[in-house]
Motif scaffolding. Sequence first.
Motif, PDB file in Angstrom:
ATOM      1  N   ILE A  37       5.504  -7.366   5.825  1.00  0.00           N
ATOM      2  CA  ILE A  37       5.394  -8.491   4.875  1.00  0.00           C
ATOM      3  C   ILE A  37       4.325  -8.264   3.902  1.00  0.00           C
ATOM      4  CG2 ILE A  37       4.971 -11.061   4.476  1.00  0.00           C
ATOM      5  CD1 ILE A  37       5.982 -11.380   7.479  1.00  0.00           C
ATOM      6  N   LEU A  38       3.136  -7.845   4.354  1.00  0.00           N
ATOM      7  CA  LEU A  38       2.015  -7.353   3.392  1.00  0.00           C
ATOM      8  C   LEU A  38       2.526  -6.296   2.419  1.00  0.00           C
ATOM      9  CD1 LEU A  38      -1.015  -7.804   5.694  1.00  0.00           C
ATOM     10  CD2 LEU A  38      -0.453  -9.327   3.654  1.00  0.00           C
ATOM     11  N   LEU A  39       2.932  -5.376   3.043  1.00  0.00           N
ATOM     12  CA  LEU A  39       3.664  -4.244   2.200  1.00  0.00           C
ATOM     13  C   LEU A  39       4.447  -4.503   1.282  1.00  0.00           C
ATOM     14  CD1 LEU A  39       3.626  -0.982   1.825  1.00  0.00           C
ATOM     15  CD2 LEU A  39       5.615  -1.241   3.609  1.00  0.00           C
ATOM     16  N   TYR A  40       5.543  -5.441   1.630  1.00  0.00           N
ATOM     17  CA  TYR A  40       6.576  -5.525   0.536  1.00  0.00           C
ATOM     18  C   TYR A  40       5.890  -6.677  -0.516  1.00  0.00           C
ATOM     19  CZ  TYR A  40       9.904  -3.611   3.793  1.00  0.00           C
ATOM     20  OH  TYR A  40      10.713  -2.759   4.520  1.00  0.00           O
ATOM     21  N   MET A  41       4.815  -7.319  -0.100  1.00  0.00           N
ATOM     22  CA  MET A  41       4.358  -8.553  -1.030  1.00  0.00           C
ATOM     23  C   MET A  41       3.584  -7.380  -2.115  1.00  0.00           C
ATOM     24  SD  MET A  41       2.760 -11.945   0.878  1.00  0.00           S
ATOM     25  CE  MET A  41       1.652 -10.981   2.103  1.00  0.00           C
ATOM     26  N   ASP A  42       2.795  -6.407  -1.715  1.00  0.00           N
ATOM     27  CA  ASP A  42       2.160  -5.561  -2.676  1.00  0.00           C
ATOM     28  C   ASP A  42       3.290  -4.958  -3.723  1.00  0.00           C
ATOM     29  OD1 ASP A  42      -0.234  -6.397  -1.948  1.00  0.00           O
ATOM     30  OD2 ASP A  42      -0.550  -4.681  -0.655  1.00  0.00           O
ATOM     31  N   LEU A  43       4.382  -4.431  -3.019  1.00  0.00           N
ATOM     32  CA  LEU A  43       5.342  -3.716  -3.859  1.00  0.00           C
ATOM     33  C   LEU A  43       6.094  -4.374  -4.777  1.00  0.00           C
ATOM     34  CD1 LEU A  43       7.032  -1.577  -1.026  1.00  0.00           C
ATOM     35  CD2 LEU A  43       5.551  -0.811  -2.858  1.00  0.00           C
ATOM     36  N   PHE A  44       6.435  -5.664  -4.378  1.00  0.00           N
ATOM     37  CA  PHE A  44       7.229  -6.603  -5.109  1.00  0.00           C
ATOM     38  C   PHE A  44       6.469  -7.267  -6.251  1.00  0.00           C
ATOM     39  CE2 PHE A  44      10.083  -7.889  -1.461  1.00  0.00           C
ATOM     40  CZ  PHE A  44      10.825  -6.785  -1.599  1.00  0.00           C
ATOM     41  N   LEU A  45       4.971  -7.465  -6.004  1.00  0.00           N
ATOM     42  CA  LEU A  45       4.038  -7.758  -7.115  1.00  0.00           C
ATOM     43  C   LEU A  45       3.916  -6.686  -8.293  1.00  0.00           C
ATOM     44  CD1 LEU A  45       1.835 -10.266  -7.311  1.00  0.00           C
ATOM     45  CD2 LEU A  45       0.229  -8.483  -6.649  1.00  0.00           C
ATOM     46  N   GLU A  46       3.950  -5.634  -7.832  1.00  0.00           N
ATOM     47  CA  GLU A  46       3.995  -4.590  -8.972  1.00  0.00           C
ATOM     48  C   GLU A  46       5.207  -4.506  -9.667  1.00  0.00           C
ATOM     49  OE1 GLU A  46       3.371   0.257  -9.377  1.00  0.00           O
ATOM     50  OE2 GLU A  46       2.523  -0.541  -7.566  1.00  0.00           O
ATOM     51  N   GLU A  47       6.443  -4.514  -8.952  1.00  0.00           N
ATOM     52  CA  GLU A  47       7.820  -4.503  -9.508  1.00  0.00           C
ATOM     53  C   GLU A  47       8.002  -5.548 -10.293  1.00  0.00           C
ATOM     54  OE1 GLU A  47      12.473  -4.617  -7.843  1.00  0.00           O
ATOM     55  OE2 GLU A  47      10.698  -4.306  -6.393  1.00  0.00           O
ATOM     56  N   LEU A  48       7.793  -6.803  -9.770  1.00  0.00           N
ATOM     57  CA  LEU A  48       8.155  -8.181 -10.625  1.00  0.00           C
ATOM     58  C   LEU A  48       7.431  -8.151 -11.967  1.00  0.00           C
ATOM     59  CD1 LEU A  48       8.842 -10.122  -7.402  1.00  0.00           C
ATOM     60  CD2 LEU A  48      10.449  -9.370  -9.113  1.00  0.00           C
ATOM     61  N   ASN A  49       5.979  -8.029 -11.563  1.00  0.00           N
ATOM     62  CA  ASN A  49       5.235  -7.801 -12.906  1.00  0.00           C
ATOM     63  C   ASN A  49       5.764  -6.885 -14.069  1.00  0.00           C
ATOM     64  OD1 ASN A  49       2.982  -9.500 -12.619  1.00  0.00           O
ATOM     65  ND2 ASN A  49       1.877  -8.113 -11.483  1.00  0.00           N
ATOM     66  N   LEU A  83      12.299 -12.731   0.697  1.00  0.00           N
ATOM     67  CA  LEU A  83      10.618 -12.722   0.383  1.00  0.00           C
ATOM     68  C   LEU A  83      10.553 -12.221  -1.048  1.00  0.00           C
ATOM     69  CD1 LEU A  83       7.748 -11.992   0.983  1.00  0.00           C
ATOM     70  CD2 LEU A  83       8.229  -9.774   1.981  1.00  0.00           C
ATOM     71  N   ARG A  84      11.494 -11.242  -1.359  1.00  0.00           N
ATOM     72  CA  ARG A  84      11.473 -10.914  -2.727  1.00  0.00           C
ATOM     73  C   ARG A  84      11.683 -12.169  -3.830  1.00  0.00           C
ATOM     74  NH1 ARG A  84      13.913  -9.171  -7.301  1.00  0.00           N
ATOM     75  NH2 ARG A  84      13.617  -7.017  -8.224  1.00  0.00           N
ATOM     76  N   ASN A  85      12.645 -12.879  -3.342  1.00  0.00           N
ATOM     77  CA  ASN A  85      13.038 -13.994  -4.383  1.00  0.00           C
ATOM     78  C   ASN A  85      11.763 -15.084  -4.414  1.00  0.00           C
ATOM     79  OD1 ASN A  85      15.451 -13.226  -4.633  1.00  0.00           O
ATOM     80  ND2 ASN A  85      16.405 -14.564  -3.207  1.00  0.00           N
ATOM     81  N   VAL A  86      11.055 -15.350  -3.093  1.00  0.00           N
ATOM     82  CA  VAL A  86      10.045 -16.183  -3.156  1.00  0.00           C
ATOM     83  C   VAL A  86       8.751 -15.575  -3.977  1.00  0.00           C
ATOM     84  CG1 VAL A  86       8.093 -17.006  -1.637  1.00  0.00           C
ATOM     85  CG2 VAL A  86      10.428 -17.325  -0.937  1.00  0.00           C
ATOM     86  N   MET A  87       8.760 -14.026  -4.181  1.00  0.00           N
ATOM     87  CA  MET A  87       7.676 -13.715  -4.837  1.00  0.00           C
ATOM     88  C   MET A  87       7.957 -13.841  -6.094  1.00  0.00           C
ATOM     89  SD  MET A  87       5.045 -12.074  -3.048  1.00  0.00           S
ATOM     90  CE  MET A  87       4.550 -10.885  -4.269  1.00  0.00           C
ATOM     91  N   GLU A  88       9.128 -13.708  -6.806  1.00  0.00           N
ATOM     92  CA  GLU A  88       9.591 -13.857  -8.067  1.00  0.00           C
ATOM     93  C   GLU A  88       9.237 -15.239  -8.558  1.00  0.00           C
ATOM     94  OE1 GLU A  88      12.883 -12.504 -11.135  1.00  0.00           O
ATOM     95  OE2 GLU A  88      13.402 -12.270  -9.234  1.00  0.00           O
TER      96      GLU A  88
END
Length: 685
Positions: free
Chosen positions: A555-567, A597-602
């Motif tokens: 979860i932590l790993l994907y949060m960091d990845l999605f943060l960079e990708e979605l920015n 998780l990706r949808n929530v991050m976005e």
Amino acid sequence: MPQLRDVITPVHECLSPEHTLYDALHFVQRTKWDTIPVTNESQKVMGVLTRSRINQAILDGKPLTAVIRPLIKSEVVCAHIDNTVNDIADIIRETGVGSVVILNDEQQVTGLLTKTDINSTLFRAISSLKDQLEEILTRSELGAIITDDEERITFANQKICNMIGLDESQLLSREVTSLISGIQLQSMETSDPFRLQLGNCHAVSRISRFGKRGNIILFQDVSQVEKMAQELQSIVKWKSILQTVIENAYDGLIMINEWKEVNFVSPSLLELFELEESQILYKAINDVLPQLELDRVMKTGLAEYSEMKQVKGIRYTVHRIPIYQDNEMIGVIGKISFRGLLEMKEVVRRLEKSEKEENQTLHTIGETSRFSFDQILTQDAQMEKIIRSAMKTAKGNSTVLIRGESGTGKELFAHAIHSMSWRSNGPFVTVNCAAIPEHLLESEFFGYEEGAFSGAKQKGKKGKFDLANGGTLFLDEVGDMSLQLQAKMLRVLQEKEFYRVGGMERIQVDVRIIAATHRSLEVMVKNGEFRNDLFYRLNVISFEIPPLAKRKKDILLYMDLFLEELNRLNGTSIIGISPLAVKAMMDYDWPGNVRELRNVMERSMLFSEHGKIELADLPESILINGRKEFSALSLDAESTLMEKAERAAVQQALEQSGGNKSKAAKLLGVSRSVLYDRLKKYQFN
């Protein structure tokens, strides 16, 4: 040159004036030093005691119990530890002493440096430089000869040996003028490059002064260029080509040694960066040209090309090449290319256009896989084991069944298996069995012939099996397939052939099947909803992807990845996630897994107004369905909730980092000082 502290003899103990001759003898026997520093009670140097004075005292008959005070030599040469090796060499040359006592910032003895130490260091540096220069000569395809003041050869590299047709031993000590006809060192040393014949080679040579009366002669084999000139029958064109080769062998060239110091730079590079040789030579590369990033290769040991860079509006690239000697890296060469990049850009544009047209052609025939195993990231041990199993599976041709909840990445695994298989150059075709209406499934899979049914295309249509021929067919949500279609699917899997809808011709195909489902096929077989024989045909190799709730580290790993990708995709500037929000997301069960998780991050990144995702930015579903401390409470309980959640977040970060406070602070997205305040606040030990 290396740092002084790297070449000195460390001194951890010294003699005092009250030590005896006996003590001094044992000290010399133990350390093998010729010079011993003598210090007072404050560890300040008073002088030195030499081996020769000890020997003379013994010859003079002094008792071993005598103190060494009278034998101390007070005239001692000292230097600070921050001096350079060259500084110490100058001191020794000026004073004539055999060794120098090295002091630290407290003026205490920290080491000794002798003439032997300096000579050994300088010899290693010279040897390294010699090897690097030979590497340049080898890569530039230049023959090289060095002569002494009597015009005798003292050095010849392998290239010139090959050009002349003699071994190095046959060249050394011979007069160069007697060996190579047409060379007159005195009259030619300042002339332009000149042509000569070396065995079967046509060469261009240049002579430069070396030392007081020695010379360096470089030879460029231009046999091929001269052959071109002869074919063109134009001596003017040959001369033009030759000059272009000599002047443009490299757009720019620079070399650093193992200490990351520049020890060679070409004039064209100096011109590009508007530098003088004195500004860059023997300086640390990161102090003068950090943008070339040559030190990257010192870490990796691998040759690499840089991204496109720019100076004065001129675009350039850097080819970084490591230099090895006896399997040890001794430097890095940087080849800078900036001429002709516009022409190269046009070539690349035409290539990309060609590839795009080719890809469009492939797309009309069948899809291709878009993902590889390198793109499946995890920190979970079970997932890593599944990835290893899938990679082994990819090498075979067996049918694969991938199980897992929706959003866990089943399709990603299917793509990766195809990409690693021997079918990777073939098509990868996906059919979502749950998304196609049941009455169209058969025609989608097998295609149909002209006039097979009302509304069909006049010329018929190929099915997914046709399109996947020679590649992979991915059956997503295979559990939603009707029993009638299951029977036909079983036949294709068994006999590798089928009939199109409305057709009479048997179509043979070579297709690998990868199926995926979130449903329990065993239960469906038991309930009569899935054919038993088809299940066993699909279930040859099977593995199940665990849900995100069972691999919390990801979860932590994907949060960091999605943060960079979605920015990058949405143009947002979210720098992190608050500890409370992290805690809430870690405690949530994620029934939609990675997709959710990706949808929530976005959503949260778009809603965030503070440059960081806060608890209030998360959707209500996470706060309501998560642990109770994140449920909607009265305003009076808000501070208690925040503190409770914050304390839980700190504790979890400490557990995940194994107690490492720097790592825990990084996980929480706060500085170490803020973390220490929280530890004190919540009384963590």
